[in-house]
Design a protein around this motif. Structure first.
Motif, PDB file in Angstrom:
ATOM      1  N   VAL A  60      -6.603   0.773   1.057  1.00 41.42           N
ATOM      2  CA  VAL A  60      -6.532   0.374  -0.359  1.00 41.42           C
ATOM      3  C   VAL A  60      -7.907  -0.074  -0.855  1.00 41.42           C
ATOM      4  O   VAL A  60      -8.297   0.199  -1.996  1.00 41.42           O
ATOM      5  CB  VAL A  60      -5.440  -0.692  -0.598  1.00 41.42           C
ATOM      6  CG1 VAL A  60      -5.734  -1.985   0.121  1.00 41.42           C
ATOM      7  CG2 VAL A  60      -5.244  -0.946  -2.090  1.00 41.42           C
TER       8      VAL A  60
ATOM      9  N   TYR B  22      -1.493   6.549   1.286  1.00 40.91           N
ATOM     10  CA  TYR B  22      -2.876   6.135   1.546  1.00 40.91           C
ATOM     11  C   TYR B  22      -3.175   6.123   3.036  1.00 40.91           C
ATOM     12  O   TYR B  22      -4.255   6.518   3.469  1.00 40.91           O
ATOM     13  CB  TYR B  22      -3.131   4.711   1.002  1.00 40.91           C
ATOM     14  CG  TYR B  22      -3.428   4.614  -0.453  1.00 40.91           C
ATOM     15  CD1 TYR B  22      -2.895   5.515  -1.367  1.00 40.91           C
ATOM     16  CD2 TYR B  22      -4.248   3.602  -0.935  1.00 40.91           C
ATOM     17  CE1 TYR B  22      -3.155   5.393  -2.709  1.00 40.91           C
ATOM     18  CE2 TYR B  22      -4.527   3.474  -2.281  1.00 40.91           C
ATOM     19  CZ  TYR B  22      -3.974   4.366  -3.170  1.00 40.91           C
ATOM     20  OH  TYR B  22      -4.247   4.244  -4.503  1.00 40.91           O
TER      21      TYR B  22
ATOM     22  N   ILE C 271       0.857  -1.184   0.000  1.00 42.86           N
ATOM     23  CA  ILE C 271       0.000   0.000   0.000  1.00 42.86           C
ATOM     24  C   ILE C 271       0.897   1.238   0.000  1.00 42.86           C
ATOM     25  O   ILE C 271       1.837   1.315   0.792  1.00 42.86           O
ATOM     26  CB  ILE C 271      -0.911  -0.001   1.248  1.00 42.86           C
ATOM     27  CG1 ILE C 271      -1.782  -1.274   1.263  1.00 42.86           C
ATOM     28  CG2 ILE C 271      -1.775   1.244   1.308  1.00 42.86           C
ATOM     29  CD1 ILE C 271      -2.715  -1.375   2.465  1.00 42.86           C
ATOM     30  N   PRO C 272       0.618   2.199  -0.884  1.00 40.87           N
ATOM     31  CA  PRO C 272       1.428   3.424  -0.861  1.00 40.87           C
ATOM     32  C   PRO C 272       1.320   4.080   0.521  1.00 40.87           C
ATOM     33  O   PRO C 272       0.231   4.137   1.090  1.00 40.87           O
ATOM     34  CB  PRO C 272       0.759   4.307  -1.927  1.00 40.87           C
ATOM     35  CG  PRO C 272      -0.012   3.364  -2.802  1.00 40.87           C
ATOM     36  CD  PRO C 272      -0.436   2.240  -1.905  1.00 40.87           C
TER      37      PRO C 272
END
Ligand SMILES: [Zn+2]
Ligand SMILES: [Zn+2]
Lengths: 441, 441
Positions: free
Chosen positions: B110, B71, B67-68
């Motif tokens: 996400v 986020y 996940i970035p």
């Protein structure tokens, strides 16, 4: 509408995945989101594969996602093969880690470490393990299902007392689990054989492969099974005391199939209207549609659902009559449900429902009392039909040739069968240079 | 022998896991290896849970592991709650990443991003998703199954048009999936209720919990279900056009259960001889043992296996007569198989096999023809017996008190039921200071 396959096959593939809502690209480059329609097919693949793996005597277990970097370095070819694809965790719990850990690209190393702990005597062998897990291999040219930075798979890992036993087990999985599932459930007539030394798994002494022909005439590797010799047994000291009292290194194997099978399924059977899912695999085998509301229509559709379910058919009801029927029918074609049963006021007045087969598009008005029998017959016939179409296509696109030059030419539109003596290691390198690979010996 | 529970409960727990071969510690601190005997129980939990989740209308999907980092920062409380526990990937494919990615600690963010893409109209709601996955939360004081840096779980994520609908669904999962599975399959009489604001999930407006009492009188949280209000819907812009034409934010929920349930199972039902697995859960319900070789013994054992299997019992055969029977029997107790059927030459000469029940240790010589009936009756009775023992224990260790001081005293040996008005937010902080938590309102 999808881009036609003949116009642009890769584009058709992407269109289909998007419009049938099978998957999306994830936010981190190369990752994917498997949507419910795609995941339901994967769950069916898993169930069928898991049953075959258990029938072959292996037990499921779970090993950690994170592997110490040092483990990978213990087997020289293995680390060389996987290093360029690793994702590395350097921080955990707010601190820099003393030793970076890699996100598993495959689990030979960590499982080797535990096999060494668990195996002591020849009585502990064979040790037959499998795990269902996610793995990460950084991808520069990702394509959903086919090459993604993260994918889902099963990976089997076994240890044996002798080379013969290890070889026999690697082949047993290859044929009884992989080939059987691919041919008889996925309906893909794979060719099964050995990889060349150049195409072998990093750390293996032999790699067996199942290769399927896709709708563009190209090959897709759908599963591999490896003999690892004593490479990992020596690197991780997996050894046992034999019945004669000596200490011996074990012989190990590993084998895997992944969500790439979803990509293979799409490309082997899909047509310009969408996906075609073989009945034995399909999460929904019969899709019962209320064409439009009318006297007794909803009731008749529900009754047909119940009767089909009682006959062992996986069934779903579509009574969304507030959405245009044509749109729903196009959607059902996209999703590839093997059989549609359309129930509408006009046909019902004549005592009929319409049985539509996805494989050939045929539409047969059928007396309501005969629908269950017609659906069962269609499911049975179309499982075979999809396989036979794929086989006929493969045969039409496979050429027997005698020389490397002819083989490279034939590979432009399909597969070439050529004697290895006409290729050799040098010929293989030359073919690779022209974008042609030796898939299977 | 295991360390007795009364002597050192945490040590007994670790001993049992090691000797029953349920799990091992992984090489990276805080990770675990789930061995086949442990994983088989997890698979049964998964199957039972998955069926309940599907019956509640949710569909399985899969979202990326990575996940970035950005986020997580979109929902303020969420990032604050999880930041100290994150594992961060900084390098991928041999290069430093432009934006670091975190290994998911949970997937609200996400999944929120994709819900925003997939939800457009009120017709798209409710959107009911679930995924089976691994997650990572860096643990400073790991304990196998209970607190591990990586664990396996299911996480459900749903979006709804109204607060009422979201609340109803969070509660539906709580009762129809979680409580039902825990009480009726795991045999753990959980107490179900609300968490205090202090104990709530990071980003939730309400957290419901299922709390089980373990064999040491302490509470274990076995599953939680959260109302997330519009927190994530606003952070990720999950919105829909209503039937009236306006644009509204959705209301979301999330809910999870994990491999921690394996730890709860051990601690709720285990005794000084090992694990006791409730029959409805047990991967092996009847363990048929050849005591020693002799005229017709192996044949009789195999026949009993077949008869039990035909009666729908999950059965395994132990004919390893080269290992001492006593050692195999101790091992079977450790593993907690609900019923053993011992087949030996002496009993068989009298026409009997011995049916041994793990729950109470009773041994009943039983005519061979009656064994199937006796096993079925034992499985049925012992499912109830384990639940009822756990319930009686919980009741004996739960005290009704009126003040905070009394509650803290009672918590030394069990649970205290105290009016929230006698505790309050200040009292809760005081209790926490003394190692006592408010588990459930
Ligand atoms: Zn074969
Ligand atoms: Zn309830």
């Amino acid at each position: 509408m999808l881009t036609p396959r003949a116009e642009d096959f890769p584009r058709w593939y992407q269109d289909l995945i998007a419009k049938a809502k099978l998957a999306d690209n994830g936010p981190v480059r190369g990752t994917m989101v498997i949507r419910p329609a795609g995941y339901a097919i994967w769950e069916r693949m898993q169930a069928e594969m898991d049953a075959r793996i258990k029938a072959a005597g292996a037990e499921n277990a779970y090993f950690p996602l994170f592997i110490p970097e040092s483990y990978l370095k213990r087997e020289a070819e293995h680390v060389e093969g996987f290093s360029p694809e690793l994702a590395v965790v350097t921080h955990g719990g707010g601190k820099q880690l003393a030793e970076p850990v890699v996100v598993r690209p495959t689990s030979e190393t960590v499982i080797g470490e535990f096999m060494a702990k668990w195996v002591d005597s020849y009585r502990d062998l064979p040790l037959l393990l499998n795990q269902w897990a996610n793995v990460v291999r950084w991808e520069l040219r990702p394509r959903v299902f086919l090459r993604t930075s993260e994918f889902l798979w099963q990976e089997g890992h076994t240890a044996h007392a002798t080379r013969e036993d290890a070889r026999a087990y690697a082949r047993k999985i290859l044929h009884e689990a992989y080939e059987d599932l691919m041919v008889n459930v996925l309906g893909i007539p794979v060719v099964v054989g050995l990889k060349t030394a150049r195409e072998r798994f990093a750390g293996a002494t032999a790699t067996y492969t199942c290769e399927g022909m896709m709708g563009d005439g190209k090959a897709l590797q759908l599963g591999t099974s490896h003999e690892l010799g004593q490479n990992f047994a020596k690197a991780f000291d997996i050894s046992y005391s034999s019945a004669e009292g000596g200490r011996e290194h074990a012989w190990t194997t590993s084998w895997g199939t992944s969500t790439r099978m979803l990509g293979g399924l799409i490309m082997a059977h899909g047509d310009d209207n969408g996906l075609r899912v073989p009945p034995r695999l399909a999460p929904i085998q019969a899709y019962v549609m209320v064409v439009k509301d009318g006297e007794g229509v909803g009731e008749a559709a529900t009754k047909l659902c119940d009767a089909l379910r009682d006959a062992g058919v996986r069934v779903a009801l579509d009574d969304r009559t507030d959405t245009a029927f044509g749109r729903r029918a196009v959607d059902a074609e996209l999703r590839g449900y093997p059989v549609r049963v359309e129930v509408g006021p006009r046909d019902l007045a004549a005592g009929n429902a319409v049985v539509v087969r996805r494989t050939d598009g045929s539409k047969a008005p059928t007396p309501v009392a005969d629908v269950v029998g017609a659906v069962l017959a269609a499911l049975d016939a179309d499982q075979r039909a999809l396989h036979d179409q794929a086989l006929a296509f493969r045969q039409s696109r496979t050429t027997d040739v005698a020389t490397l030059a002819e083989a490279i030419e034939a590979a432009a539109t399909g597969w070439a069968r050529v004697p290895w003596s006409a290729v050799g290691v040098a010929g293989e390198a030359e073919a690779n240079g022209q974008g042609v690979t030796v898939r299977c010996l």
